[in-house]
Design a protein around this motif. Sequence first.
Motif, mmCIF file in Angstrom:
data_model
loop_
_atom_site.group_PDB
_atom_site.id
_atom_site.type_symbol
_atom_site.label_atom_id
_atom_site.label_comp_id
_atom_site.label_asym_id
_atom_site.label_seq_id
_atom_site.Cartn_x
_atom_site.Cartn_y
_atom_site.Cartn_z
ATOM 1 N N LEU A 1 0.832 -1.202 0.000
ATOM 2 C CA LEU A 1 0.000 0.000 0.000
ATOM 3 C C LEU A 1 0.866 1.251 0.000
ATOM 4 O O LEU A 1 0.530 2.246 -0.654
ATOM 5 C CB LEU A 1 -0.928 -0.010 1.219
ATOM 6 N N ALA A 2 2.011 1.205 0.713
ATOM 7 C CA ALA A 2 2.926 2.343 0.685
ATOM 8 C C ALA A 2 3.437 2.574 -0.728
ATOM 9 O O ALA A 2 3.479 3.716 -1.211
ATOM 10 C CB ALA A 2 4.091 2.100 1.643
ATOM 11 N N LEU A 3 3.802 1.493 -1.425
ATOM 12 C CA LEU A 3 4.241 1.628 -2.815
ATOM 13 C C LEU A 3 3.123 2.216 -3.663
ATOM 14 O O LEU A 3 3.372 3.068 -4.534
ATOM 15 C CB LEU A 3 4.665 0.266 -3.359
ATOM 16 N N ALA B 1 7.790 0.154 -18.995
ATOM 17 C CA ALA B 1 8.572 -0.532 -17.960
ATOM 18 C C ALA B 1 7.783 -0.599 -16.660
ATOM 19 O O ALA B 1 7.722 -1.645 -15.998
ATOM 20 C CB ALA B 1 9.894 0.200 -17.755
ATOM 21 N N THR B 2 7.143 0.535 -16.279
ATOM 22 C CA THR B 2 6.351 0.548 -15.044
ATOM 23 C C THR B 2 5.260 -0.510 -15.085
ATOM 24 O O THR B 2 5.054 -1.248 -14.115
ATOM 25 C CB THR B 2 5.707 1.930 -14.854
ATOM 26 N N LEU B 3 4.567 -0.587 -16.225
ATOM 27 C CA LEU B 3 3.441 -1.515 -16.309
ATOM 28 C C LEU B 3 3.916 -2.964 -16.228
ATOM 29 O O LEU B 3 3.300 -3.794 -15.552
ATOM 30 C CB LEU B 3 2.675 -1.273 -17.609
ATOM 31 N N PHE B 4 5.028 -3.280 -16.907
ATOM 32 C CA PHE B 4 5.557 -4.645 -16.847
ATOM 33 C C PHE B 4 5.979 -5.005 -15.424
ATOM 34 O O PHE B 4 5.685 -6.093 -14.926
ATOM 35 C CB PHE B 4 6.748 -4.799 -17.795
ATOM 36 N N LEU B 5 6.671 -4.070 -14.759
ATOM 37 C CA LEU B 5 7.128 -4.359 -13.400
ATOM 38 C C LEU B 5 5.946 -4.532 -12.453
ATOM 39 O O LEU B 5 5.966 -5.384 -11.555
ATOM 40 C CB LEU B 5 8.053 -3.245 -12.916
ATOM 41 N N LEU B 6 4.888 -3.728 -12.679
ATOM 42 C CA LEU B 6 3.693 -3.897 -11.849
ATOM 43 C C LEU B 6 3.055 -5.254 -12.100
ATOM 44 O O LEU B 6 2.515 -5.873 -11.170
ATOM 45 C CB LEU B 6 2.690 -2.779 -12.152
ATOM 46 N N ALA B 7 3.127 -5.731 -13.357
ATOM 47 C CA ALA B 7 2.585 -7.069 -13.646
ATOM 48 C C ALA B 7 3.334 -8.120 -12.833
ATOM 49 O O ALA B 7 2.721 -9.053 -12.291
ATOM 50 C CB ALA B 7 2.689 -7.366 -15.139
ATOM 51 N N ILE B 8 4.658 -7.949 -12.715
ATOM 52 C CA ILE B 8 5.432 -8.883 -11.878
ATOM 53 C C ILE B 8 4.940 -8.813 -10.436
ATOM 54 O O ILE B 8 4.760 -9.836 -9.760
ATOM 55 C CB ILE B 8 6.929 -8.540 -11.966
ATOM 56 N N MET B 9 4.691 -7.585 -9.960
ATOM 57 C CA MET B 9 4.187 -7.414 -8.594
ATOM 58 C C MET B 9 2.858 -8.140 -8.432
ATOM 59 O O MET B 9 2.615 -8.785 -7.403
ATOM 60 C CB MET B 9 4.013 -5.909 -8.355
ATOM 61 N N PHE B 10 1.985 -8.067 -9.454
ATOM 62 C CA PHE B 10 0.685 -8.744 -9.377
ATOM 63 C C PHE B 10 0.870 -10.253 -9.278
ATOM 64 O O PHE B 10 0.115 -10.926 -8.566
ATOM 65 C CB PHE B 10 -0.167 -8.402 -10.603
ATOM 66 N N VAL B 11 1.860 -10.794 -10.006
ATOM 67 C CA VAL B 11 2.106 -12.239 -9.923
ATOM 68 C C VAL B 11 2.471 -12.622 -8.495
ATOM 69 O O VAL B 11 1.969 -13.604 -7.943
ATOM 70 C CB VAL B 11 3.228 -12.651 -10.896
ATOM 71 N N MET C 1 6.126 -13.131 -1.056
ATOM 72 C CA MET C 1 7.237 -12.356 -1.608
ATOM 73 C C MET C 1 8.128 -11.895 -0.457
ATOM 74 O O MET C 1 7.666 -11.303 0.496
ATOM 75 C CB MET C 1 6.660 -11.144 -2.342
ATOM 76 N N THR C 2 9.404 -12.203 -0.554
ATOM 77 C CA THR C 2 10.302 -11.825 0.533
ATOM 78 C C THR C 2 10.756 -10.379 0.360
ATOM 79 O O THR C 2 10.712 -9.843 -0.749
ATOM 80 C CB THR C 2 11.538 -12.737 0.532
ATOM 81 N N PRO C 3 11.179 -9.726 1.450
ATOM 82 C CA PRO C 3 11.685 -8.358 1.328
ATOM 83 C C PRO C 3 12.827 -8.245 0.327
ATOM 84 O O PRO C 3 12.991 -7.220 -0.331
ATOM 85 C CB PRO C 3 12.162 -8.042 2.754
ATOM 86 N N LEU C 4 13.579 -9.325 0.188
ATOM 87 C CA LEU C 4 14.734 -9.286 -0.715
ATOM 88 C C LEU C 4 14.316 -9.083 -2.167
ATOM 89 O O LEU C 4 15.041 -8.483 -2.961
ATOM 90 C CB LEU C 4 15.518 -10.597 -0.573
ATOM 91 N N PHE D 1 11.042 -7.853 -2.853
ATOM 92 C CA PHE D 1 10.081 -6.748 -2.898
ATOM 93 C C PHE D 1 10.774 -5.399 -3.076
ATOM 94 O O PHE D 1 10.405 -4.609 -3.936
ATOM 95 C CB PHE D 1 9.234 -6.730 -1.623
ATOM 96 N N PHE D 2 11.802 -5.147 -2.266
ATOM 97 C CA PHE D 2 12.358 -3.789 -2.269
ATOM 98 C C PHE D 2 13.064 -3.424 -3.583
ATOM 99 O O PHE D 2 12.848 -2.324 -4.093
ATOM 100 C CB PHE D 2 13.244 -3.579 -1.043
ATOM 101 N N PRO D 3 13.885 -4.328 -4.151
ATOM 102 C CA PRO D 3 14.435 -3.968 -5.476
ATOM 103 C C PRO D 3 13.354 -3.736 -6.520
ATOM 104 O O PRO D 3 13.436 -2.780 -7.307
ATOM 105 C CB PRO D 3 15.307 -5.179 -5.831
ATOM 106 N N LEU D 4 12.319 -4.592 -6.500
ATOM 107 C CA LEU D 4 11.240 -4.434 -7.484
ATOM 108 C C LEU D 4 10.507 -3.107 -7.276
ATOM 109 O O LEU D 4 10.224 -2.373 -8.236
ATOM 110 C CB LEU D 4 10.275 -5.615 -7.368
ATOM 111 N N ALA D 5 10.219 -2.780 -5.994
ATOM 112 C CA ALA D 5 9.539 -1.518 -5.704
ATOM 113 C C ALA D 5 10.399 -0.336 -6.140
ATOM 114 O O ALA D 5 9.897 0.635 -6.718
ATOM 115 C CB ALA D 5 9.222 -1.437 -4.212
ATOM 116 N N ALA D 6 11.712 -0.427 -5.893
ATOM 117 C CA ALA D 6 12.603 0.666 -6.290
ATOM 118 C C ALA D 6 12.597 0.828 -7.808
ATOM 119 O O ALA D 6 12.553 1.961 -8.325
ATOM 120 C CB ALA D 6 14.021 0.390 -5.793
ATOM 121 N N LEU D 7 12.601 -0.285 -8.532
ATOM 122 C CA LEU D 7 12.566 -0.211 -9.991
ATOM 123 C C LEU D 7 11.265 0.427 -10.469
ATOM 124 O O LEU D 7 11.269 1.258 -11.389
ATOM 125 C CB LEU D 7 12.699 -1.614 -10.594
#
Lengths: 100, 169
Positions: free
Chosen positions: A8-10, B35-45, B1-4, B6-12
């Motif tokens: 949610l923060a993201l 790029a944003t949309l593709f990375l968000l798709a990864i987040m959705f997975v 999803m582990t923090p390891l 999550f955080f790189p993906l969120a930063a990207l």
Amino acid sequence: MVPATYYLALSIVLFVIGAVGFLIRRNLIIMFMSIELMLNAANLAFVTFARQQLAMDGQVIVFFVMTVAAGEVAVGLAIIIALFRHRETLNADEVRMLRW
Amino acid sequence: MTPLTFFPLAALIVAAALGVILNRHPIRSGLCLAATLFLLAIMFVFLDAHLVAALQIIVYAGAILVLFLFVIMLLNLEAELPQRRRQNLTIAATVAGGLFAAAGIYALFTSGGQLPGPGTAAAPPLEFGSSAALGYRLFTHFVLPFEITAVLLLVAVLGAVVLAKKKMS
């Protein structure tokens, strides 16, 4: 596991990037892309809550948001094309016919 | 999803989103949006929204983004020049946005109470996020909005054609 608050923060950060982009850019197409960013931030929040509650409803709403976004982009880009044909510009500062 | 992961993906994702609004050239903004949309798709997975992730790539990155790039190239846009007289607005918008984000994140992390529901650590049912589960929900509980969406798309198509066609005069 990463808790839902991080997602949610993201989502908040993405939404704010979209909102700021909408305010600081004057190119209509980039303003449009900022709106897409905001919609995607909302989608991320919906998917996060769906996962949090283990309910499919959030994902169904994302489906609807995507449909509305597709329709919005089609109409919006048509307006942009029509505008460019009339005014030869996409600068939001130069299109001020309806502004006081 | 582990923090390891999550955080790189969120930063990207954040970097790509910043690229959308900071690039002077619309084409580069469009590619950053892709790029944003593709990375968000990864987040959705990772959030077990498999069908939504596929739709994100097909509908957003496939259809909507191509439409954007098509219009940008059609109109042959040049890069936007920096405008000095708008600097105050830029600063004000950035500060307001930063405050909004800070307030939201502060509220998220200090509200104390847990979000309701089983949480992201609970194992989802096997069907969760599949097209069968989403389709079932869509055609039972959400069938009326679904039909209205069909009308909305029809109207959008008509509107786009009417707006973009040349004047017959």
